[in-house]
Design a protein around this motif. Structure first.
Motif, PDB file in Angstrom:
ATOM      1  N   ASN A 277      54.686  58.269 109.593  1.00 55.72           N
ATOM      2  CA  ASN A 277      54.587  57.063 108.781  1.00 55.72           C
ATOM      3  C   ASN A 277      53.428  57.184 107.793  1.00 55.72           C
ATOM      4  O   ASN A 277      53.574  56.892 106.595  1.00 55.72           O
ATOM      5  N   LEU A 278      52.287  57.633 108.279  1.00 59.62           N
ATOM      6  CA  LEU A 278      51.113  57.791 107.406  1.00 59.62           C
ATOM      7  C   LEU A 278      51.373  58.847 106.335  1.00 59.62           C
ATOM      8  O   LEU A 278      50.982  58.692 105.170  1.00 59.62           O
ATOM      9  N   TYR A 279      52.042  59.927 106.727  1.00 61.59           N
ATOM     10  CA  TYR A 279      52.313  60.992 105.762  1.00 61.59           C
ATOM     11  C   TYR A 279      53.213  60.493 104.624  1.00 61.59           C
ATOM     12  O   TYR A 279      52.940  60.742 103.441  1.00 61.59           O
ATOM     13  N   HIS A 280      54.274  59.791 104.948  1.00 66.50           N
ATOM     14  CA  HIS A 280      55.187  59.287 103.929  1.00 66.50           C
ATOM     15  C   HIS A 280      54.487  58.307 102.989  1.00 66.50           C
ATOM     16  O   HIS A 280      54.756  58.285 101.779  1.00 66.50           O
ATOM     17  N   ARG A 281      53.574  57.529 103.538  1.00 71.13           N
ATOM     18  CA  ARG A 281      52.840  56.589 102.679  1.00 71.13           C
ATOM     19  C   ARG A 281      51.890  57.306 101.722  1.00 71.13           C
ATOM     20  O   ARG A 281      51.515  56.748 100.691  1.00 71.13           O
ATOM     21  N   SER A 282      51.488  58.531 102.094  1.00 73.64           N
ATOM     22  CA  SER A 282      50.517  59.250 101.267  1.00 73.64           C
ATOM     23  C   SER A 282      51.159  60.016 100.113  1.00 73.64           C
ATOM     24  O   SER A 282      50.456  60.549  99.255  1.00 73.64           O
TER      25      SER A 282
END
Length: 429
Positions: A277-282
């Motif tokens: 989730n954090l990766y996709h937001r970045s």
């Protein structure tokens, strides 16, 4: 006169009640002050799974032929074919809760809305006073043996006054109070276990919190994955539990931190979902408004005008820092719940230190004077039975030991080899 009275109806005492249904020579009663069965209802987040296989149900490891197995529940619920196609050993937590509630409603010895307020020793048996939570009426029951299964309660690392409590949610309250978080500009989750991770993941995925600053802080050295190596899982076998119980007290205490990874870690799928989730937001330069920090112990909370000011100590650097948060979620673990009436016995039993009573290998409290009417406990066992003390896989084993002791004979054979490894030193032939 009952053979046994169980105090508290969680999975452990419920499993005992289920096994007793198939032993005609023993009768029992079980009491819980809750109006109906519920197993951590505030943590039944959609999509979360049990961290042990479905075989760790109430009875299968002791009696697979029982009508209270999880598979029999699926059959009765017309879900067996779907479960076969589901093809998973780890089952949805919500479904496990429904299975437990189904068993509790079917077992006639389970009584809800019934609070045990007093237990007294009459010399050869126990007198148990039970209060009806609706009418307030009291009834005294007599039993040869009692089993305390009063569970746990949240461990709160700091003092909270009434004003701070309004903005602080204990993890078991999460689903009940989740609506209070909708308009929060900042939310801090404290803790590093599975519950903390599931709550943080739920907030991270929630559309209502996209504009909210999410913070996840723990005193642990990191956000560790639960150890699932198969030889490591043999620490959850009768052989290891019996080995651990015979160790000297201080050696048991020294060993507990070494076993933490088997119980206090986070499921790999949960950790992966959070990271993904954090990766996709970045992507494309995005920066999720998230703060994640380990090795930081919460030492103080103070209420300011519009937020709570949290004070932490970074343990390795021994430096203090502060974080502001409108709402705080404490997922800092649990401690044994020992009811007030237990004080009646505190001078009659042996203690290993000021908080930990001595418990035999068959889960009996050790009294200064030997007795034939036993007081068993399924609560506060970490120091005596190790990391398996709260593991569902071993709940049937604990109840088998208790039943054998009550009957005075080996009703259940427990000498079968369950582990490939040896825990005691090898002996020459």
């Amino acid at each position: 006169m009952y053979d046994v009275i169980g105090i508290g109806i969680g999975p452990f005492n419920l499993g005992l009640a289920a096994l007793l249904e198939d032993i005609p020579e023993l009768n029992g009663l079980f009491f819980d002050k809750k109006k109906e069965f519920a197993w951590h209802p505030g943590l039944l987040i959609e999509g979360t799974d049990l961290q042990v296989a479905f075989l760790a149900d109430l009875v299968t490891m002791a009696n697979p032929q029982s009508r209270y197995t999880f598979l029999h529940y699926l059959h009765k619920s017309d879900r067996l074919y779907r479960f076969y196609t589901f093809n998973e050993f780890d089952i949805p937590r919500q479904e496990f809760n429904e299975y437990l509630a189904w068993a509790a409603s079917d077992i006639g010895s389970c009584n809800f809305g019934s609070e045990v307020i007093r237990v007294a020793d009459s010399g050869k048996h126990y007198k148990v006073t039970v209060k009806d939570t609706e009418s307030g009426s009291e009834t005294v029951y007599e039993a040869k043996h009692v089993v305390m299964g009063t569970g746990s309660e949240p461990f709160v690392p700091v003092e909270l006054d009434d004003e701070l409590r309004k903005d602080t949610i204990y993890s078991p309250e999460y689903l009940y109070r989740r609506d209070e978080l909708k308009d929060a500009e900042s939310i801090t989750v404290i803790g590093s276990g599975q519950s903390a991770a599931e709550i943080f993941s739920d907030l991270l995925n929630g559309a209502a919190h996209r504009g909210c600053r999410l913070q996840w802080i723990t005193r642990s050295t990191g956000f560790r994955e639960l150890e699932t190596a198969k030889l490591g899982q043999e620490m959850f076998t009768p052989e290891y539990i019996e080995y651990f119980n015979q160790l000297p007290f201080q050696e048991r205490l020294n060993t507990l931190p070494e076993l933490n990874g088997l119980r206090n870690g986070i499921d790999s799928a949960t950790l992966a979902a959070i990271y993904n989730n954090l990766y996709h937001r970045s992507i494309s330069g995005g920066s999720p408004d998230v703060y994640i920090q380990s090795m930081s112990e919460l030492t103080h909370v103070e209420k300011k005008k519009e937020h709570c000011q949290l004070t932490f100590k970074q343990r390795q650097l021994d430096e203090t820092f502060q974080v502001d948060s409108q709402k705080v979620i404490l997922a800092t673990g649990f401690k044994p719940h020992i009811p007030e009436w237990f004080d009646y016995f505190k001078d009659d039993i042996e203690w290993e230190d000021e908080k930990r009573f001595k418990v035999s290998d068959d889960f009996r409290l050790v009294f200064h004077k030997e007795r034939e009417h036993h007081f068993f406990t399924l609560t506060n066992l970490d120091h005596s039975h190790g990391t398996g003390a709260t593991n569902l896989k071993l709940s049937a084993y604990r109840n088998q030991k208790i039943i054998n002791t009550i009957l005075g004979r080996e009703y259940y054979s427990l000498k079968k080899k369950a582990a490939f490894q040896q825990f005691l030193p090898a002996k020459k032939n």
